[in-house]
Design a protein around this motif. Structure first.
Motif, PDB file in Angstrom:
ATOM      1  N   ASP A 207     -72.355  29.571 -21.883  1.00  0.00           N
ATOM      2  CA  ASP A 207     -71.883  28.353 -21.229  1.00  0.00           C
ATOM      3  C   ASP A 207     -72.715  27.138 -21.616  1.00  0.00           C
ATOM      4  N   PHE A 208     -74.039  27.322 -21.623  1.00  0.00           N
ATOM      5  CA  PHE A 208     -74.950  26.213 -21.855  1.00  0.00           C
ATOM      6  C   PHE A 208     -76.033  26.616 -22.854  1.00  0.00           C
ATOM      7  N   ARG A 238     -69.481  23.706 -29.169  1.00  0.00           N
ATOM      8  CA  ARG A 238     -68.738  23.685 -27.903  1.00  0.00           C
ATOM      9  C   ARG A 238     -69.683  23.896 -26.718  1.00  0.00           C
ATOM     10  N   SER A 239     -70.623  24.822 -26.869  1.00  0.00           N
ATOM     11  CA  SER A 239     -71.588  25.069 -25.786  1.00  0.00           C
ATOM     12  C   SER A 239     -72.512  23.878 -25.593  1.00  0.00           C
ATOM     13  N   ILE A 240     -72.898  23.247 -26.687  1.00  0.00           N
ATOM     14  CA  ILE A 240     -73.751  22.058 -26.600  1.00  0.00           C
ATOM     15  C   ILE A 240     -73.017  20.928 -25.882  1.00  0.00           C
ATOM     16  N   LYS A 241     -71.753  20.720 -26.258  1.00  0.00           N
ATOM     17  CA  LYS A 241     -70.967  19.666 -25.608  1.00  0.00           C
ATOM     18  C   LYS A 241     -70.769  19.966 -24.126  1.00  0.00           C
ATOM     19  N   ASN A 242     -70.572  21.231 -23.780  1.00  0.00           N
ATOM     20  CA  ASN A 242     -70.406  21.603 -22.375  1.00  0.00           C
ATOM     21  C   ASN A 242     -71.696  21.348 -21.604  1.00  0.00           C
ATOM     22  N   THR A 243     -72.835  21.625 -22.225  1.00  0.00           N
ATOM     23  CA  THR A 243     -74.128  21.344 -21.602  1.00  0.00           C
ATOM     24  C   THR A 243     -74.262  19.861 -21.330  1.00  0.00           C
ATOM     25  N   ASN A 244     -73.940  19.062 -22.335  1.00  0.00           N
ATOM     26  CA  ASN A 244     -74.073  17.617 -22.207  1.00  0.00           C
ATOM     27  C   ASN A 244     -73.155  17.052 -21.113  1.00  0.00           C
ATOM     28  N   SER A 245     -71.905  17.491 -21.114  1.00  0.00           N
ATOM     29  CA  SER A 245     -70.948  16.947 -20.145  1.00  0.00           C
ATOM     30  C   SER A 245     -71.281  17.379 -18.721  1.00  0.00           C
ATOM     31  N   THR A 246     -71.866  18.566 -18.564  1.00  0.00           N
ATOM     32  CA  THR A 246     -72.186  19.071 -17.232  1.00  0.00           C
ATOM     33  C   THR A 246     -73.449  18.452 -16.662  1.00  0.00           C
ATOM     34  N   PHE A 247     -74.456  18.210 -17.505  1.00  0.00           N
ATOM     35  CA  PHE A 247     -75.769  17.835 -16.986  1.00  0.00           C
ATOM     36  C   PHE A 247     -76.235  16.420 -17.323  1.00  0.00           C
ATOM     37  N   SER A 248     -75.451  15.682 -18.087  1.00  0.00           N
ATOM     38  CA  SER A 248     -75.854  14.316 -18.398  1.00  0.00           C
ATOM     39  C   SER A 248     -75.895  13.464 -17.131  1.00  0.00           C
ATOM     40  N   VAL A 249     -76.874  12.574 -17.072  1.00  0.00           N
ATOM     41  CA  VAL A 249     -76.983  11.667 -15.921  1.00  0.00           C
ATOM     42  C   VAL A 249     -76.648  10.241 -16.339  1.00  0.00           C
ATOM     43  N   THR A 250     -76.181  10.058 -17.561  1.00  0.00           N
ATOM     44  CA  THR A 250     -75.832   8.711 -18.036  1.00  0.00           C
ATOM     45  C   THR A 250     -74.355   8.620 -18.336  1.00  0.00           C
TER      46      THR A 250
END
Length: 250
Positions: A207-208, A238-250
């Motif tokens: 997932d991440f 895909r996993s990197i993008k999912n990490t970014n979209s889930t945990f980004s604060v900006t």
């Protein structure tokens, strides 16, 4: 015929804007950065790879690193103060969390709902490398009942599941999300771990992702990691993008 002119696929080329949800850059509280100088050196090198957002995750282990919200918060403030003398604070974001060993002390914290999460209800957890807790499924169930989402750190590193691969599916069915260590793709932890990492990716069980950076040698490995083919690159992306979209604060 082997094409000697084919472009190598470097992991580092996927890390621009990456949100690193697993690292040990806070100074002096676990087996990561020993002091603020090491913390800043790690941040600079990771920033050179394109990483701008960091979620430091110091270990919380009863017998080795009995960290608390207070000790993590203190280390975070010490790092922020050290960063004020650099240009980095305006270019990066740091929001600390924790990496919890699933031991007796974790169960106490869970009962109190006193967990330092990655974001919202996502909680990063890890297992012993020797054997999982005998009540693992019960703990995962309790985590879910409390409203948290368990994110299992580096599932590829637990050797006892390598010959019991179907149990990864069982953990997913229980509601456990998986966070791959990018270092595993370099073979840093061993050939078996690397093979399982790519197998988990190809089976779309990851997932991440996170770097799990502890020291500069880890970043050297990350910067030199070559991905085997475009399929692996695309699945990892895909996993990197999912990490970014889930945990980004900006």
């Amino acid at each position: 015929m082997l094409n000697f002119f084919s472009k190598k696929l470097y992991l580092r080329d996927l890390l621009e804007g990456f949100v690193d949800i697993h690292n040990h850059i806070l100074p002096g509280i676990d087996d990561g950065a020993k002091n603020t100088e090491e913390s800043i050196a790690l941040i600079k090198r990771l920033k050179d790879l394109g990483i701008r957002q960091f979620i430091p995750t110091p270990h919380v282990m009863k017998d080795y690193y009995p960290n608390t919200d207070e000790s993590i918060g203190d280390a975070y403030q010490i790092l922020l103060e050290a960063l004020t003398s650099t240009d980095l604070l305006s270019e990066i974001t740091i929001n600390p969390a924790a990496e919890y060993m699933l031991d007796d002390s974790f169960e106490d914290l869970l009962r109190k709902e006193d967990l330092f999460t990655l974001k919202k209800k996502y909680v990063l957890v890890e297992l012993s490398y020797f054997q999982p807790p005998i009540n693992l499924e019960s703990i995962i169930f309790d985590i879910k009942v409390k409203g948290y989402i368990p994110v299992l750190a580096h599932p590829e590193r637990y050797k006892y599941y390598h010959n019991n691969y179907n149990y990864y599916q069982r953990l997913k069915q229980l509601g456990c999300l998986f966070q791959l260590n990018l270092l595993s793709l370099s073979g840093h932890y061993g050939k078996e771990e690397k093979n399982i990492a790519y197998k988990l990716l190809s089976n779309e069980l990851i997932d991440f992702t996170g770097t799990d950076t502890h020291h500069l040698k880890h970043i050297d490995k990350l910067s030199k990691t070559i991905l085997p083919n475009k399929d692996s690159r695309n699945i990892l992306l895909r996993s990197i993008k999912n990490t970014n979209s889930t945990f980004s604060v900006t």
